[in-house]
Design a protein around this motif. Structure first.
Motif, short mmCIF file in Angstrom:
data_model
loop_
_atom_site.label_atom_id
_atom_site.label_comp_id
_atom_site.label_asym_id
_atom_site.label_seq_id
_atom_site.Cartn_x
_atom_site.Cartn_y
_atom_site.Cartn_z
N ALA A 1 -38.73 65.80 25.94
CA ALA A 1 -38.74 64.84 27.05
C ALA A 1 -37.67 63.79 26.82
O ALA A 1 -37.44 63.38 25.67
CB ALA A 1 -40.12 64.19 27.20
N VAL A 2 -37.04 63.37 27.89
CA VAL A 2 -36.01 62.33 27.84
C VAL A 2 -36.42 61.20 28.77
O VAL A 2 -36.66 61.43 29.97
CB VAL A 2 -34.63 62.87 28.27
N VAL A 3 -36.50 59.99 28.25
CA VAL A 3 -36.83 58.81 29.05
C VAL A 3 -35.52 58.18 29.50
O VAL A 3 -34.77 57.61 28.71
CB VAL A 3 -37.67 57.80 28.25
N ALA A 4 -35.22 58.31 30.79
CA ALA A 4 -34.00 57.74 31.38
C ALA A 4 -34.40 56.93 32.61
O ALA A 4 -33.88 57.13 33.71
CB ALA A 4 -33.02 58.86 31.74
N LEU A 5 -35.31 56.00 32.42
CA LEU A 5 -35.96 55.29 33.52
C LEU A 5 -35.36 53.92 33.79
O LEU A 5 -35.94 53.14 34.55
CB LEU A 5 -37.46 55.16 33.23
N GLY A 6 -34.24 53.60 33.16
CA GLY A 6 -33.60 52.32 33.45
C GLY A 6 -34.54 51.15 33.26
O GLY A 6 -35.19 51.02 32.21
N PRO A 7 -34.68 50.28 34.27
CA PRO A 7 -35.52 49.09 34.11
C PRO A 7 -37.01 49.39 34.00
O PRO A 7 -37.79 48.50 33.68
CB PRO A 7 -35.21 48.27 35.38
N TRP A 8 -37.41 50.63 34.24
CA TRP A 8 -38.82 51.02 34.12
C TRP A 8 -39.10 51.75 32.81
O TRP A 8 -40.19 52.30 32.63
CB TRP A 8 -39.23 51.89 35.31
N ALA A 9 -38.15 51.78 31.89
CA ALA A 9 -38.34 52.52 30.65
C ALA A 9 -39.58 52.05 29.89
O ALA A 9 -40.30 52.86 29.29
CB ALA A 9 -37.10 52.39 29.78
N ASP A 10 -39.86 50.75 29.93
CA ASP A 10 -40.98 50.24 29.15
C ASP A 10 -42.32 50.74 29.66
O ASP A 10 -43.31 50.72 28.93
CB ASP A 10 -40.95 48.72 29.12
#
Length: 410
Positions: free
Chosen positions: A244-253
């Motif tokens: 899995a890759v987390v590339a959520l920008g400002p929602w990464a947290d």
């Protein structure tokens, strides 16, 4: 359904990661709550900033800090109610912005920036989006000779240290190239190695369609349902992924925090509005007013006016006072007509205090990867980030040394 990789986030970074993984033979699911390119990647200035070797630092001189503190500046505004939450980030941001530390950060950061134009052009050619690309650079304009001379000293340093070309435009040349700009401007600097695009959202969509043409799948889903080892809920059902890759920008947290990661992250909010140009007025390239912190650029929808930085919590309702403040200045710089958009657009730039993105494996979870925190340069660094992540995940030699961008530094 099981995939080799689940990529969470369909902005420019996530789409680029998905493309590069799919090109390397992986089966990839790209997951977002919206269609690709419809959050932060939709509303930027459209610049691919080859000159952006020094990321935007926190002001260190007292005069500028006091000007920002008054909260009436056109380039930086803040929500007083958010400053308590921002304090840990701002303290570290101020620390890393000291000149020698900033220079060391630039040495790392520039390794990514060096590939930004070539990596975009490769993907643009592959997906047939050349009609969106504008070459030849962009222009920073000035109202005073002192400000222009100071900016030129910076540009000369960037050229000396990182081979970033620029050219100085005197008053006459600026008027020849942009006759519709105000004649009160004293000149400009053009960063000739940079590119720009006429519709950032459409560019991300084009990259996503290319990803699908390679066999990739796009799903509407909720990234916050991510569970080790690894699965996520979508409208098509629960998807399983080997990675899995987390590339959520400002929602990464929203994903990293439940997994136990405590990154010091913040958002810089920004607004845009589109306008018609007055009859006979033309704008040929992006133009940044260096002393007032706004940018105007020709886009598919019209002339886009973008604001500077608003420091506020990510989910706070829009407060477009900056747009209200700079619109008269922009109208005095270029003949803007009526507004096109019904309301101002608001986006959030995901920022780290050391100004470097987080790119690489998660320290405490196997097969989890991070790609976020690109601040002002998400569009600029999306494709090279995608390539770097894909190379690391597949065991290739990375295009740049990924060590400075690792999550371990937090």
């Amino acid at each position: 359904m099981t995939f080799d990789a689940l990529v969470l986030g369909a902005g420019i970074v996530g789409v680029s990661v998905a493309v590069h993984l799919q090109r390397r033979g992986m089966s990839v699911a790209l997951i977002d709550r919206k269609s690709p390119g419809n959050e932060t990647s939709f509303g930027n200035a459209g610049l691919i900033q080859r000159e952006g070797v020094y990321p935007y630092a926190f002001a260190r001189d007292v005069g500028t800090i006091l000007r920002f503190a008054a909260n009436r500046s056109t380039d930086v505004r803040y929500h007083p109610s958010a400053m308590g939450a921002f304090a840990p980030f701002l303290a570290r941001y101020w620390y890393h912005s000291e000149a020698s530390r900033h220079a060391a950060i630039a040495r790392d950061y520039s390794t990514l920036v060096a590939h930004c134009v070539t990596e975009h052009r490769t993907l643009i050619a592959a997906c047939g989006a050349q009609h969106l690309l504008r070459t030849g650079g962009w222009v920073k304009v000035f109202r005073t000779a002192a400000a222009m001379d100071a900016a030129q000293r910076d540009a000369e340093r960037w050229r000396s240290e990182y081979d970033v070309p620029f050219e100085r435009l005197d008053v006459q040349r600026l008027r020849d190239e942009e006759p519709s700009l105000a004649h009160t401007l004293v000149g400009g600097l053009r960063y000739t190695a940079s590119d720009s695009v006429s519709d950032p959202g459409a560019l991300v969509t084009a990259y996503a369609r290319y990803f699908e043409s390679l066999g990739g799948r796009v799903f509407t889903g909720d990234a916050t349902t991510l569970q080790p080892h690894w699965s996520v809920q979508t409208e098509a059902g629960r998807l399983e992924g080997r990675r899995a890759v987390v590339a959520l920008g400002p929602w990464a947290d929203t994903v990293t925090r439940p997994l136990g990661y405590r990154f010091v992250l913040a958002v810089k909010r920004g607004y845009h509005m589109h306008y018609r140009a007055q009859p006979e007025a033309t704008l040929n390239q992006p133009v940044l007013d260096a002393e007032h912190g706004f940018l105007i650029t020709p886009m598919t929808r019209g002339i886009r006016l973008t604001t500077g930085v608003e420091l506020g919590l990510r989910d706070t309702p829009p407060t477009p006072v900056q747009l209200t403040a700079v619109e008269p200045l922009a109208r005095g710089t270029f003949a803007l007509g009526e507004r096109i958009d019904p309301v101002p657009w608001l986006g959030c730039r995901p920022c780290t205090p050391d100004m470097k993105p987080v790119i690489g494996p998660a320290p405490r979870h196997r097969d989890l990867w991070f790609a976020f925190g690109h601040a002002h340069h998400g569009l600029t660094l999306g494709p090279v980030t995608g390539r770097l992540i894909a190379e690391m995940m597949t065991g290739e030699t990375p295009v740049v040394d990924p060590t400075p961008f690792g999550a371990e530094r937090f």
